[in-house]
Scaffold this motif. Structure first.
Motif, mmCIF file in Angstrom:
data_model
loop_
_atom_site.group_PDB
_atom_site.id
_atom_site.type_symbol
_atom_site.label_atom_id
_atom_site.label_comp_id
_atom_site.label_asym_id
_atom_site.label_seq_id
_atom_site.Cartn_x
_atom_site.Cartn_y
_atom_site.Cartn_z
ATOM 1 N N THR B 160 -0.980 15.467 17.806
ATOM 2 C CA THR B 160 -1.349 16.233 18.998
ATOM 3 C C THR B 160 -1.887 15.321 20.097
ATOM 4 O O THR B 160 -2.259 15.803 21.168
ATOM 5 C CB THR B 160 -2.420 17.292 18.660
ATOM 6 O OG1 THR B 160 -3.550 16.639 18.088
ATOM 7 C CG2 THR B 160 -1.868 18.322 17.683
ATOM 8 N N GLU B 391 -4.885 25.196 21.295
ATOM 9 C CA GLU B 391 -4.130 24.182 20.559
ATOM 10 C C GLU B 391 -4.247 24.378 19.052
ATOM 11 O O GLU B 391 -3.288 24.225 18.319
ATOM 12 C CB GLU B 391 -4.656 22.796 20.952
ATOM 13 C CG GLU B 391 -3.737 21.674 20.548
ATOM 14 C CD GLU B 391 -3.925 20.451 21.436
ATOM 15 O OE1 GLU B 391 -3.399 19.404 21.090
ATOM 16 O OE2 GLU B 391 -4.606 20.558 22.489
ATOM 17 N N TYR B 395 -1.183 25.526 15.883
ATOM 18 C CA TYR B 395 -0.743 24.210 15.418
ATOM 19 C C TYR B 395 0.394 24.260 14.404
ATOM 20 O O TYR B 395 1.433 23.659 14.587
ATOM 21 C CB TYR B 395 -1.933 23.461 14.823
ATOM 22 C CG TYR B 395 -1.595 22.114 14.241
ATOM 23 C CD1 TYR B 395 -1.874 21.824 12.922
ATOM 24 C CD2 TYR B 395 -0.977 21.137 15.015
ATOM 25 C CE1 TYR B 395 -1.576 20.591 12.376
ATOM 26 C CE2 TYR B 395 -0.667 19.901 14.480
ATOM 27 C CZ TYR B 395 -0.958 19.627 13.169
ATOM 28 O OH TYR B 395 -0.658 18.406 12.641
#
Lengths: 397, 397
Positions: B160, B391, B395
């Motif tokens: 990420t 986020e 995921y």
């Protein structure tokens, strides 16, 4: 043989048990003009009481005061305010709490040493004492023993709560337990502050109340963990009027008290800041109950677990990560993880595709099997949502 | 007298020191088709190495493998993949890691015992071994000692991360330290996983490297705390080629290694998931350095503090709450809190209106004075933002 108690109801609270009056008024402490001052009075004949307080080393003035008066295990009244925590306010803040108790003592004709004080709201600001003392007089004039008065008191302690939370349950032998709560949990959570007042008309002395309250909070308030914090003000008080004339068996009392406390805690979970998922984390097969609690709490506090659950994602790998970073005894080759009834990980291997667990609903049950002993514990928590961030990034400003 | 080293630069990394080659390739492990396999090779003449690994009890297969090979404090190469953590994959996962090391050993003509393996990505899934081993051959064919090769390796480990993170610094005596990192911190944070490879052409033995690496990680990687987690895969490796022919003084080496590591950690903080604020929490006057670290870490992990800072709100009451719930020695009457240079709380009293502290910028410095001793520590963290929730709730699904 023990007669089963009635199921808890939420339409009564602190005034459910005989011998209690309550009031909730708008004293002008909150800028919004909402109810912000509550009074709960024990009219006896007994005045036994017990309290459990925050473990935080930074304790608000009302906590320091109430801990002191509770040494006598005797209370005539509790005064509570929202709109200000009276924490980090130095000796002046303690004097404000003392003055509040003196004012309550004066209007009720009791000793200040019999008056507990609770506060909740922003840390670091002094309370508007003129408004607060006027509010005490106002509340004293409105004291009543009906359900409406109990609800008004439960409403006056709300801060970010969206609804008042109260509960009452009666025992067939003629005594009952009632109470209200605001905020979120006790030992770990905070959401501003958790305050709870519990009442009973059972005839019990202070030592019996203290033992029952400590055992109950350890299994109820202490096992809700919204965000790992612990407020400067967290307080749970239990007052007994003895007005039923019944002295219940300790086991019966503990069971009814726990039923009421568990229901209040469930209401806290359901009204937690930004909650979209009500999550239970159960740990079985731990080396001890303490280990089980450590693992459950670590998982419940893990932001990666909490955000995954907000996204309805059965990401058991994050659960395994959180289990492993706890300080409990863990053997990754024996670990099992079940989410909403689907075992996704067992004996150190993936056991099913994560898609088989359906997390689309509001309730999520995570069961972790450590398989190293017989210890077990369950912790309740919530997800970490946009709502949580929104609410807490705009609280004081 | 010690000659000052040059300031760290970010345009070179693991191939900055002499004696190292690297490559980063797309092996097809990531569905996106991006770079996902990195190889770092120490061409000597020395092959001393050291490693520091996650404290999580649930350890990924590559961690178990690399811990084992590092007992010899000697490495010829490191192979790293993104696209899968190879954690919670049982003995089969360990065999996959072993096979990966064997493949690297085969193509490089070294022993598998000299090959460390690192993996990062989703927990619980097996790696596509056919693609991974083909990727090793591809990477071996592209090994080079230039800056581009180092950057490709730093890029291939990203998950990420929004950008590759590398650093290099040279000592005037003719030796240097370089490295890359992905993810976030080491001991507490996780954001998937933190992996870092550090290289040097200084001539040092394994014991010297081990001592320097442990001292450095304790003050750098271990003091970034994004969300309190600790990955199953966190790994920091240090390889020494000795190609400079210079055996530096231990103090000089520690200083340059720490400068490079601190710069890498600063890059991790700046690229943390959802970061909008780069926060330092400094604790002074603690009873010990351990106590200072405990307090700093508790504040850095507190969601109520982190959401307040996301909202640019200098809510020092939440800082006081977090300080108090730590297990360090705290006296609320001696506590002081300064945010961005403005002392808001001192000696247990409000010292200034919170509005006087300006938190509108990206950098926030919190200084906590416990005033009970001489211990001090600083922990870096980030805010808890909508971006973090976004986020991490999306995921794996």
């Amino acid at each position: 043989m023990t007669t089963p108690a009635t199921a808890p109801t939420r339409d009564r609270g602190v005034t459910g048990p005989k011998g209690f009056k309550a009031a909730g008024v708008a004293a002008g402490i909150k800028e919004s003009g909402g109810l912000d001052l509550a009074l709960v009075v024990n009219e006896g004949p007994g005045r036994a009481a017990a309290g459990v307080f925050t473990t935080n080393q930074v304790k608000a003035a009302p906590v320091l005061w109430s801990q002191q008066v509770l040494r006598e295990r005797r209370l005539a009244a509790v005064v509570l305010n929202s709109g200000g925590a009276n924490a980090c306010t130095g000796p002046e803040g303690f004097q404000d709490t003392h003055a509040t108790a003196e004012k309550v003592a004066e209007v009720l004709g009791v000793g200040a040493i019999e008056v507990a004080v609770c506060s909740t709201g922003l840390i670091g600001e002094r309370l508007p004492m003129d408004r607060l003392t006027a509010g005490v007089e106002l509340a004293a004039g409105r004291l009543a023993d009906g359900d409406a008065a109990g609800l008004a008191a439960a409403t006056a302690v709300m801060t970010t709560d969206t609804r008042p939370k109260q509960c009452w349950a009666a025992h067939p032998d003629g005594w009952s337990v009632g109470g209200f709560v605001k905020g979120a949990g006790m030992l770990a959570p905070n959401m501003a502050t958790m305050l709870s007042v519990l009442t009973t008309d059972a005839a019990l002395d202070g030592d019996a109340l203290d033992a029952a309250l400590r055992a109950t909070t350890a299994r109820t308030y202490d096992r809700l963990d919204v965000d790992g914090g612990t407020s400067t003000n967290d307080t749970v008080l239990l007052l007994a009027s003895g007005a039923s004339g019944v002295a219940p068996d300790a086991g019966d009392f503990a069971r009814l008290l726990t039923a009421v406390a568990a229901d209040l805690v469930k209401q806290l979970q359901g009204d937690a800041e930004g909650v979209t998922k009500e999550i239970s984390v159960t740990v079985n097969g731990a080396a001890s109950e303490a280990d089980a609690l450590t693992v459950a709490r670590t998982v419940a506090e893990d932001n990666l677990v909490k955000t995954a659950l907000f996204g309805s994602d059965p990401n058991w790998g994050r659960v395994a990560m959180a289990v492993g970073r706890s300080r409990a005894t863990v053997d990754q080759h024996k670990l099992g993880i079940t989410i909403n009834g689907v075992t996704l990980f067992a004996d150190g291997h993936k056991a099913a595709d994560r898609g088989e667990a359906d997390l689309s609903g509001r309730d999520i049950a995570i069961v972790i099997d450590l398989n190293v002993g017989d210890g077990a514990a369950t912790v309740l928590t919530t997800d970490l949502s946009h709502g949580y961030v929104e609410e807490n990034s705009a609280y004081s400003s």
